[in-house]
Design a protein around this motif. Structure first.
Motif, short mmCIF file in Angstrom:
data_model
loop_
_atom_site.label_atom_id
_atom_site.label_comp_id
_atom_site.label_asym_id
_atom_site.label_seq_id
_atom_site.Cartn_x
_atom_site.Cartn_y
_atom_site.Cartn_z
N SER A 333 0.83 -1.20 0.00
CA SER A 333 0.00 0.00 0.00
C SER A 333 0.87 1.26 0.00
N TYR A 334 1.87 1.28 0.87
CA TYR A 334 2.76 2.45 0.96
C TYR A 334 3.46 2.70 -0.37
N LEU A 335 4.00 1.64 -0.97
CA LEU A 335 4.76 1.81 -2.20
C LEU A 335 3.87 2.20 -3.37
N ALA A 336 2.70 1.57 -3.46
CA ALA A 336 1.77 1.92 -4.54
C ALA A 336 1.31 3.37 -4.40
N ALA A 337 1.06 3.81 -3.18
CA ALA A 337 0.63 5.19 -2.96
C ALA A 337 1.74 6.16 -3.33
N ALA A 338 2.99 5.83 -2.99
CA ALA A 338 4.10 6.71 -3.36
C ALA A 338 4.26 6.78 -4.87
N GLU A 339 4.10 5.64 -5.54
CA GLU A 339 4.18 5.63 -7.01
C GLU A 339 3.06 6.46 -7.61
N LEU A 340 1.86 6.36 -7.06
CA LEU A 340 0.73 7.14 -7.57
C LEU A 340 0.99 8.63 -7.40
N ARG A 341 1.50 9.04 -6.25
CA ARG A 341 1.80 10.47 -6.04
C ARG A 341 2.81 10.96 -7.05
N HIS A 342 3.87 10.17 -7.24
CA HIS A 342 4.91 10.59 -8.18
C HIS A 342 4.38 10.66 -9.61
N GLN A 343 3.62 9.67 -10.02
CA GLN A 343 3.10 9.64 -11.39
C GLN A 343 2.15 10.81 -11.65
N MET A 344 1.26 11.10 -10.70
CA MET A 344 0.31 12.18 -10.91
C MET A 344 0.98 13.55 -10.88
N THR A 345 2.01 13.67 -10.07
CA THR A 345 2.77 14.93 -10.07
C THR A 345 3.48 15.12 -11.40
N GLU A 346 4.08 14.07 -11.91
CA GLU A 346 4.79 14.16 -13.19
C GLU A 346 3.83 14.42 -14.35
N GLU A 353 -0.90 16.78 0.12
CA GLU A 353 -0.78 16.98 1.55
C GLU A 353 0.31 16.04 2.08
N ALA A 354 0.76 16.29 3.30
CA ALA A 354 1.80 15.44 3.88
C ALA A 354 1.29 14.01 4.02
N ALA A 355 2.13 13.05 3.62
CA ALA A 355 1.74 11.65 3.74
C ALA A 355 1.80 11.22 5.19
N GLU A 356 0.77 10.50 5.61
CA GLU A 356 0.70 10.00 6.97
C GLU A 356 0.19 8.57 6.94
N ARG A 357 1.00 7.66 7.45
CA ARG A 357 0.69 6.23 7.45
C ARG A 357 0.36 5.75 6.05
N GLY A 480 12.08 -5.05 10.13
CA GLY A 480 12.30 -5.72 8.87
C GLY A 480 12.40 -4.71 7.74
N ARG A 481 12.67 -5.19 6.57
CA ARG A 481 12.80 -4.30 5.41
C ARG A 481 11.51 -3.54 5.16
N ARG A 482 10.37 -4.18 5.39
CA ARG A 482 9.11 -3.49 5.10
C ARG A 482 8.89 -2.31 6.03
N ASP A 483 9.39 -2.37 7.28
CA ASP A 483 9.28 -1.23 8.18
C ASP A 483 10.06 -0.04 7.62
N VAL A 484 11.23 -0.31 7.06
CA VAL A 484 12.05 0.76 6.48
C VAL A 484 11.36 1.34 5.25
N LEU A 485 10.80 0.48 4.41
CA LEU A 485 10.11 0.95 3.22
C LEU A 485 8.95 1.88 3.58
N GLN A 486 8.22 1.55 4.62
CA GLN A 486 7.09 2.38 5.01
C GLN A 486 7.55 3.75 5.48
N HIS A 487 8.62 3.80 6.24
CA HIS A 487 9.15 5.08 6.69
C HIS A 487 9.58 5.94 5.51
N ILE A 488 10.30 5.35 4.58
CA ILE A 488 10.82 6.13 3.45
C ILE A 488 9.70 6.56 2.52
N ALA A 489 8.69 5.72 2.33
CA ALA A 489 7.58 6.07 1.44
C ALA A 489 6.85 7.30 1.96
N ASP A 490 6.61 7.38 3.25
CA ASP A 490 5.97 8.58 3.81
C ASP A 490 6.88 9.79 3.67
#
Length: 907
Positions: A333-346, A353-357, A480-490
């Motif tokens: 969910s975090y990664l797909a949301a980050a990709e969606l934000r980037h794609q729509m901005t581009e 708004e600031a990403a939260e969770r 785990g790796r997924r915890d790090v991914l969630q932090h960076i995605a936000d």
């Protein structure tokens, strides 16, 4: 974006029927029930003149496409690397989707997944694992493979059932087959060995019994991964022109692909014959993009149907292990949301708004518009309080609870034969009314030319944050790796693709500040504690993942362990026997284990010492004696607890100076209070203190020459922050700790079962504990109201008893939340209200009627009859129902009913 996972299948084991249902559910090129008629829409008061029928929606006689036929892009598309990157010209055909879900090659129809292991699929395919006649006499002996063939299960599964049955009969002292094993908790199958150490054999009659009594196996044909975009994105799509709609759809497609790519990388595992998970080469999936919710609001979401099969490296096809999909859905969910934000901005120049969770809305979309177009969410909000009251005793629902709410409130699928194009004018009218008109929509676009770049300085700041106490180790000592991914995605917002987020995470995990640990199971859904595990990460799809910690967290642990080791036998906080003996003699009610505990912590001389005291063992009472002994010896005992209310309890019980741990640490850090060799710090409920706070406290204690005693129970509450340090000390140095072993809180004979329950629960025997309670201590009800009625009725009977027995202990009703307390208060006032006298006066009756039995009716279909004569007890009060049955009212009352008893004038 939110990714949810739903198992696709059939509880009755009919795989073919389940496949047909899913295909009709998703494929939009088949006829579906008629769409909603203008008359239906006109009947909805809240829609009034805005109803879609005013804008050209067809009548009830039209054969509109079903709800899941509102695919934005038309036919579904194939996704994933599964089955060697399967691809076909055009979209997903109905027969291709059906073949995939039946475990076949979508193109050729060749069977890829063996029927063994799935009774439903084996039955559908007519596959056999051993030749055996379909019919025969009941006493015919069959081998395990033959019995498995008849049942449509694997021989391995059946051998496990037979082995468990034989072991259960020995344990239950029921050697003879044929006697039922109702308490076994799983299906049983009696078999006999053919000669000494021979193979198992089972009679055909026993196989028939087993087949008739066991629950029908669930047929799992796949998994539905639903990717739902933020509501603000759906509103832009609903109001956009063709070009912008296409850009949004393309951005959603890229986001879904990014989320699925992560799941293929991290969660694609197959079930091997040996039972251990193996990494799959990819997932085979069909994607359908839809535009409306069941409440007919704009809601872009993609259904990604994943086949229940995947290939391993050698090309063999096995059933998918679905558990990792659930475990990694949040990170997807975090990664797909980050990709969606980037794609729509581009593509569209939007800001966020600031990403939260993991979630963020497009800047400029008003909250009023989001609320107006969230009818489905309002439907859930309306039913959730009732679900919370019934299922969680008022606590908030977790994700699964909200799924239940969504299921029970959703409209039928055939209720939604509506084309999104017919809904757009209706959506526009509603959004105009809340200020999100065409001008406001335009203001959301072209706010920035391109997404901002991440500089080296920002990258360094990110890595420093991840390592800091507010980073990935804020709430857990390992990650785990997924915890790090969630932090960076936000943190990334709209600046990075999902792939770039993964690269950043891997770069930080490979840095010197991160330490790889042996993988081990997560406890209660959280990372395990750091106890200096060995280096070298491993991956286990079922029980854990590669675990890490930071060098900073290990430094905290080292400080704590080193302080403990240096303080062993330091000779601090020692009370002489001449001063300790009078204190103990003045408290003869102390038990032997309590006396031993007080002696240990007052005479050991350890700077830091742990005390293990299970719930109800009298820790606080023993601490009061220890505090008095230290005071008499010239020491200054200081109490501390993490939670404020518990601090007050400790202060009142021990009469020593107490504060919260946070307050004590603040005053120590600021020099407002100091510790010296005459100070003894007593921390109660130590399992709730985080490692960083515990290490800080140990530093202050060591510098001041004081003593520290850590009291608690690891089976009770855990730390909110990264914890586990106290547990590690408790387990590493058992010879140093003091321990209480007697449960005193339920010492009375009538509380024996409750005491045993707490012991079973602490030992992890949850089923045994609940079984003890349900026999006498737990009152069950069909609805929350009935449960509250029962509680109020029991309380009222005890109140009547106290009126004639003033020395009886008072009873009270306790509830967790205000809404339940208000309901109980209302019931209590109704039961006790009388215009001329308090409730207790009801037992004072005229001599002429003193011996007459009193009957009181309440509004719930039961009566209570009590003998009000002198000396009556609640045991003489019984509840009765229409079937004539009755039982003692004390502690066993059920739903009662209300009217006035003739002559008594009770109201």
């Amino acid at each position: 974006m939110i990714v949810s996972v739903t198992v696709l299948g059939s509880r009755d084991g009919n795989a073919a029927k389940a496949v047909a249902g899913v295909v009709n559910y998703l494929d939009g090129r088949s006829p579906a029930p008629a769409g909603r008629s203008p008359e239906w829409w006109e009947g909805k008061q809240e829609l009034s003149s805005k109803a879609p029928c005013k804008h050209g929606l067809g009548g009830a006689t039209d054969r509109a496409l079903g709800y899941y036929a509102d695919s934005v892009e038309g036919p579904g598309t194939w996704l994933g690397r599964g089955l060697a990157g399967f691809s076909t010209a055009g979209g997903v055909a109905r027969d291709e989707l059906a073949r995939m879900l039946l475990g076949q090659d979508p193109s050729s129809g060749r069977q890829l997944l063996d029927g063994r292991g799935s009774a439903a699929r084996a039955d559908h395919l007519g596959r056999d694992t051993a030749k055996v006649a379909g019919q025969g006499p009941d006493d015919e002996l069959l081998t395990i493979p033959q019995a498995a063939s008849l049942l449509g299960v694997s021989p391995q599964y059946l051998r496990k059932v037979v082995d468990r049955t034989a072991a259960a009969r020995l344990e239950a002292d029921l050697p003879e087959p044929g006697q039922p094993l109702a308490g076994l908790g799983h299906p049983y199958l009696d078999a006999a060995r053919s000669g000494e150490n021979g193979h198992w054999q089972v009679t055909r009659g026993e196989v028939r019994r087993f087949a008739a009594e066991r629950d029908a196996p669930t047929a799992v044909i796949g998994y539905d991964l639903t990717f739902s975009v933020p509501k603000s994105v759906s509103l832009l799509w609903a109001r956009g022109d063709a070009d912008r709609q296409a850009a949004i759809v393309a951005a959603v497609g890229e986001a879904v692909a990014a989320g699925l790519a992560y799941l293929e990388e991290s969660a694609a595992f197959i079930q091997s014959p040996g039972g251990q998970p193996e990494k799959a080469t990819g997932l085979l999936a069909a994607c359908y993009l839809h535009g409306t919710s069941r409440a007919l609001d704009p809601q872009l979401h993609a259904h990604v149907v994943v086949a229940n099969m995947a290939e391993r490296a050698d090309g063999a096809v096995r059933a998918l292990d679905g558990r990792p999909l659930f475990a990694h859905a949040k990170t997807a969910s975090y990664l797909a949301a980050a990709e969606l934000r980037h794609q729509m901005t581009e593509r569209l120049g939007v800001e966020w708004e600031a990403a939260e969770r993991g979630l963020a809305d497009v800047a400029g979309v008003p909250r009023a518009a989001i609320v107006e177009m969230s009818k489905r969410s309002r439907e859930l909000d309306a039913v959730i309080p009732e679900l919370q009251a019934f299922y969680t005793r008022g606590n908030g629902l977790r994700g699964r609870g909200r799924q239940v709410a969504a299921y029970i409130t959703r409209a039928a699928k055939d209720d939604h034969g509506v084309d999104p194009e017919a809904l757009r004018p209706w959506w526009g009218a509603q959004l105009d009314a809340v200020g999100f008109d065409v001008g406001a929509v335009e203001h959301c676009y072209d706010r920035q030319a391109l997404a901002a770049l991440v500089t080296e300085e920002q990258r360094a700041a990110l890595f420093a944050h991840l390592t800091s106490p507010t980073g990935v180790t804020e709430m857990a000592a390992t990650f785990g790796r997924r915890d790090v991914l969630q932090h960076i995605a936000d943190w990334a917002g709209d600046r990075l693709h999902a792939r770039q987020i993964c690269d950043l995470a891997d770069a930080w995990l490979a840095s010197d500040v991160v330490v790889s640990l042996d993988a081990r199971p997560r406890r209660e859904g959280r990372s395990g504690d750091v106890v200096r595990l060995r280096d070298g990460g491993t991956v286990n799809a079922l029980r854990s993942e590669a675990l890490y910690t930071t060098s900073a967290m290990l430094s905290v642990e080292d400080r704590l362990l080193t302080a403990y080791q240096r303080g062993r036998g330091a000779g601090v906080g020692v009370v002489a026997e001449a001063q300790l003996a009078p204190v103990l003699a003045a408290r003869p009610e102390l038990g032997e284990d309590q006396v031993a505990m007080v002696r240990s912590i007052c005479t050991s001389g350890h700077r830091i010492q742990c005390v293990l005291g299970p719930a109800g063992s009298g820790k606080t009472f023993a601490l009061a004696a220890a505090a008095r002994a230290w005071e008499d010896a010239g020491y200054r005992p200081l109490g501390a607890v993490v939670q404020g209310t518990a601090t007050e309890v400790l202060r009142d019980a021990t009469a020593m100076e107490c504060s919260t741990v946070a307050s004590l640490l603040y005053r120590l850090d600021e020099g407002l209070v100091t510790l010296d060799e005459h100070s003894v710090v007593l921390v109660d409920e130590s399992s709730t203190i985080g490692n960083r706070d515990l290490a800080r406290l140990a530093d202050h204690v060591e510098r001041g020459g004081a003593a520290l005693r850590l009291i608690g129970d690891p089976a009770q509450h855990s730390a909110v922050a990264a914890g586990g340090g106290w547990r590690a000390l408790l387990e590493r140095y058992p010879e140093d700790r003091a321990e209480l072993v007697v449960r005193r809180r339920q010492a009375a004979e009538e509380m024996t079962e409750v005491r045993l329950v707490s012991i079973d629960y602490a030992a992890g025997k949850i089923s045994e504990a609940l079984e003890r309670l349900t026999t006498d201590r737990v009152v069950e009800a069909d609805t929350p109201d009935q449960l509250l009625d029962a509680l109020a009725a029991d309380w009222y009977v005890d109140r009547l008893y106290r009126a004639s027995n003033p020395d009886a202990a008072r009873s009270s009703m306790i509830a967790d939340h205000h809404v339940e307390r208000r309901e109980l208060n209302t019931r209590a006032r109704t039961l006790c209200w009388r215009p001329t006298a308090p409730c207790a006066a009801r037992w004072s009756r005229s001599p002429a009627r003193a011996s007459a039995p009193a009957t009181r009716w309440w509004p719930w279909n039961r009566t209570v009859a009590c003998d009000p004569s002198e000396g009556a007890t609640p045991a003489s009060c019984t509840t009765a129902s229409g079937d004539g049955s009755s039982r003692s009212a004390r502690g066993r009352a059920r739903w009662w009913s209300s009217t006035s008893s003739a002559g008594d004038r009770w109201r």
